[in-house]
Design an enzyme around this catalytic site. Structure first.
Site, short mmCIF file in Angstrom:
data_model
loop_
_atom_site.label_atom_id
_atom_site.label_comp_id
_atom_site.label_asym_id
_atom_site.label_seq_id
_atom_site.Cartn_x
_atom_site.Cartn_y
_atom_site.Cartn_z
N ARG A 1 33.63 -10.85 39.32
CA ARG A 1 34.27 -11.88 38.48
C ARG A 1 33.51 -12.17 37.18
NH1 ARG A 1 35.28 -14.21 43.48
NH2 ARG A 1 37.41 -13.80 44.12
N LYS B 1 35.46 -8.62 22.26
CA LYS B 1 36.63 -7.88 22.75
C LYS B 1 36.14 -6.67 23.53
CE LYS B 1 40.34 -8.81 19.48
NZ LYS B 1 41.28 -8.18 18.52
N GLU C 1 34.72 0.35 8.05
CA GLU C 1 34.80 -1.05 8.49
C GLU C 1 33.94 -1.94 7.57
OE1 GLU C 1 36.86 -2.14 10.78
OE2 GLU C 1 37.29 -0.45 12.10
N LYS D 1 31.98 -11.02 10.22
CA LYS D 1 32.68 -10.93 11.51
C LYS D 1 32.34 -12.16 12.35
CE LYS D 1 34.52 -8.52 15.25
NZ LYS D 1 34.88 -7.27 15.88
N GLU E 1 41.88 -14.88 18.63
CA GLU E 1 42.98 -14.44 17.79
C GLU E 1 44.19 -15.35 17.97
OE1 GLU E 1 42.77 -10.17 17.48
OE2 GLU E 1 44.84 -10.10 16.82
N ARG F 1 41.59 -14.39 12.89
CA ARG F 1 40.91 -13.17 13.36
C ARG F 1 41.73 -11.92 13.04
NH1 ARG F 1 37.15 -12.15 18.75
NH2 ARG F 1 36.89 -9.95 18.35
N ASN G 1 42.07 -7.05 11.05
CA ASN G 1 42.90 -5.87 11.28
C ASN G 1 43.43 -5.26 9.99
OD1 ASN G 1 42.70 -5.73 14.08
ND2 ASN G 1 44.21 -7.36 14.32
N HIS H 1 44.51 -1.72 10.00
CA HIS H 1 44.59 -1.27 11.39
C HIS H 1 46.01 -1.04 11.89
CE1 HIS H 1 40.38 -2.18 11.24
NE2 HIS H 1 40.19 -1.84 12.50
N HIS I 1 46.20 2.36 13.89
CA HIS I 1 46.49 2.51 15.31
C HIS I 1 47.62 3.51 15.54
CE1 HIS I 1 44.55 -1.65 16.17
NE2 HIS I 1 43.68 -0.68 16.27
N HIS J 1 38.26 6.67 14.50
CA HIS J 1 38.89 5.36 14.28
C HIS J 1 38.69 4.90 12.82
CE1 HIS J 1 40.21 1.27 15.00
NE2 HIS J 1 39.03 0.80 14.61
N1 NAD Z 1 35.74 -4.17 20.69
C1 NAD Z 1 35.97 -4.11 19.41
O1 NAD Z 1 36.06 -5.14 18.74
C2 NAD Z 1 36.14 -2.78 18.76
C3 NAD Z 1 36.23 -2.69 17.37
C4 NAD Z 1 36.33 -1.43 16.79
C5 NAD Z 1 36.34 -0.28 17.59
N2 NAD Z 1 36.26 -0.40 18.94
C6 NAD Z 1 36.26 0.79 19.80
O2 NAD Z 1 35.12 1.59 19.51
C7 NAD Z 1 35.38 2.94 19.87
C8 NAD Z 1 34.86 3.85 18.79
O3 NAD Z 1 33.49 3.63 18.66
P1 NAD Z 1 32.52 4.58 17.82
O4 NAD Z 1 33.14 4.93 16.54
O5 NAD Z 1 31.21 3.92 17.82
O6 NAD Z 1 32.55 5.94 18.63
P2 NAD Z 1 31.92 6.35 20.02
O7 NAD Z 1 31.44 5.18 20.76
O8 NAD Z 1 32.93 7.23 20.67
O9 NAD Z 1 30.68 7.23 19.57
C9 NAD Z 1 30.87 8.43 18.81
C10 NAD Z 1 29.83 9.48 19.19
O10 NAD Z 1 28.56 9.11 18.67
C11 NAD Z 1 27.55 9.35 19.65
N3 NAD Z 1 26.44 8.45 19.31
C12 NAD Z 1 26.37 7.12 19.49
N4 NAD Z 1 25.25 6.64 18.95
C13 NAD Z 1 24.56 7.69 18.43
C14 NAD Z 1 23.35 7.83 17.72
N5 NAD Z 1 22.60 6.78 17.40
N6 NAD Z 1 22.97 9.07 17.33
C15 NAD Z 1 23.76 10.15 17.62
N7 NAD Z 1 24.92 10.08 18.25
C16 NAD Z 1 25.33 8.86 18.66
C17 NAD Z 1 28.23 9.09 20.95
O11 NAD Z 1 27.57 9.75 22.00
C18 NAD Z 1 29.64 9.66 20.69
O12 NAD Z 1 29.65 11.03 20.94
C19 NAD Z 1 36.88 3.03 20.08
O13 NAD Z 1 37.14 3.14 21.47
C20 NAD Z 1 37.42 1.72 19.54
O14 NAD Z 1 38.58 1.28 20.21
C21 NAD Z 1 36.16 -1.62 19.54
#
Ligand code: NAD
Length: 363
Positions: A121, A143, A185, A227, A237, A242, A246, A249, A253, A266
């Site tokens: 939980r 999130k 971003e 942020k 949101e 908030r 987006n 976005h 998306h 992304h």
């Molecule tokens: N929760 C939120 O508010 C929010 C906001 C934006 C995006 N997201 C989510 O984030 C995800 C995308 O995240 P991302 O772009 O960080 O990609 P990711 O987490 O998939 O990482 C991309 C690659 O980078 C590698 N990596 C990570 N750190 C590294 C480092 N320091 N050196 C070398 N390689 C490294 C990872 O192993 C992976 O292969 C999506 O699923 C998206 O939906 C969430």
């Protein structure tokens, strides 16, 4: 060291930005009254790069620490992965007082955060983001969630971390394409809230991309401050504020979904989405041409895409109409009034949207 507080009453927490900080994670946890046992959840690549530093620092602080991994890739952001994590957490003896350290990019943050939000939980967790995208965006705001076959982030929760520790030094091993995707971003924050920051990015984007310490730390800190301020005003949101996060976005998306999350990162999809949103804003008379040109030109300088290929315009538009953020079939758009100010609307004529998409679609 820079400290930014996300002010959410009893759920408030700090974002700490410090070069070399991951080696001091254990020390930063002092005073947070987290339990004595934790699991670092990460992916194999980040485990190799940062695992030992983080593990040693937590062990030196007297914590019992185990590392749990799941494979990289958006296709693993699933309930099945989370269930596997629950089983591992149980077998490691994690209880309600234990906590999770999410060490990795946005994907790890979302999955590990969701596991923490739901395990027994809900247990506490700490974000240690290692991509630029995660440092400036995904790790802040609570999130967390996973994808369903029907769409992205359709299952999730708001679960605020107890601390976000950002170490800009870890970006040195990041792939250049991922660094640029995260930069999208950063640019977004300038457009939605801070014209001076946007000008700073116009002047310093090369220094940031080459990870010059003062430039990159400033870019991360200002992004996180924006942020944090938006999240503090509208955590769930509800007021609509908030939603300005987006910007770009709505289109992003749809592009990601129709290309099966494979073709574009992304942040790249967000860059295309921001170029589309800026052009729509200009065509509808909200944004001066000069500002729309500045947005497009910064995106291009950084090497981010502003056009796309291989996607059907009709399918893109209908995807947007059925997005979870669409209200009663109306597409929700964040449009710009000027660099530094945006607004939310559902009044974008489908014709205008289709025309702009068609113009930006390469055959
Ligand atoms: N929760 C939120 O508010 C929010 C906001 C934006 C995006 N997201 C989510 O984030 C995800 C995308 O995240 P991302 O772009 O960080 O990609 P990711 O987490 O998939 O990482 C991309 C690659 O980078 C590698 N990596 C990570 N750190 C590294 C480092 N320091 N050196 C070398 N390689 C490294 C990872 O192993 C992976 O292969 C999506 O699923 C998206 O939906 C969430």
């Amino acid at each position: 060291m820079e400290k930014i507080t996300v002010s959410l009453g009893e759920r408030s927490y700090d974002i700490i930005i410090e070069a070399g900080g991951i080696a001091r994670l254990g020390a930063f946890l002092g005073g947070l009254r987290l339990g004595a046992k934790c699991a670092i959840i990460t992916d194999p690549r980040v485990k190799d790069l940062c695992g030992p530093l983080v593990t040693n620092s937590l062990a030196d602080a007297g914590l019992r620490v185990d590392v749990v991994t799941f494979p990289e890739g958006e296709e693993n952001k699933t309930l099945a992965t989370v269930e596997r994590l629950y089983h591992e957490m149980l077998s490691l003896g994690l209880d309600r007082k234990s906590f999770v350290v999410a060490l990795g990019g946005g994907l790890v943050g979302d999955v590990a955060g969701f596991a923490a939000a739901t395990y027994m939980r809900g247990i506490r967790f700490v974000q240690v983001p290692t991509t630029l995208l995660a440092q400036v965006d995904a790790s802040v705001g609570g999130k967390v969630g996973v994808n369903l076959p029907e769409g992205k982030n359709l299952v999730g929760s708001f679960h605020q971390p107890s601390l976000v520790l950002i170490d800009p030094d870890v970006l040195r091993t990041l792939d250049g394409r991922d660094l640029k995707a995260g930069f999208a971003e950063v640019i977004k924050y300038g457009i939605i809230r801070d014209a001076d920051f946007f000008s700073f990015l116009e002047e310093n984007w090369e220094a940031i991309l080459s990870l010059e310490p003062s430039a990159v730390e400033k870019a991360i800190a200002i992004s996180c401050r924006i942020k944090a301020a938006v999240v503090a005003e509208d955590e769930r949101e509800e007021s609509g504020l908030r939603a300005i996060l987006n910007f770009g976005h709505t289109v992003a998306h749809a592009i990601e979904a129709l290309s099966d999350y494979r073709t574009y990162r992304h942040g790249e999809a967000v860059a295309i989405g921001m170029a589309v949103a800026a052009e729509i804003s200009e065509r509808l008379g909200h944004l001066p041409k000069g500002d729309a040109d500045r947005i497009e030109s910064l995106l291009k300088s950084v090497g981010l895409p502003v056009t796309f290929s291989g996607l059907d315009i009709g399918q893109l538009v209908s995807r947007m109409r059925f997005d979870k953020k669409a209200v009663r079939d109306k597409i929700r758009f964040v449009l710009a009034k000027k660099v530094g100010e945006v607004f939310l609307t559902d009044d974008v004529p489908l014709d205008t949207l289709s025309q702009v998409l068609r113009k930006r679609s390469e055959r």
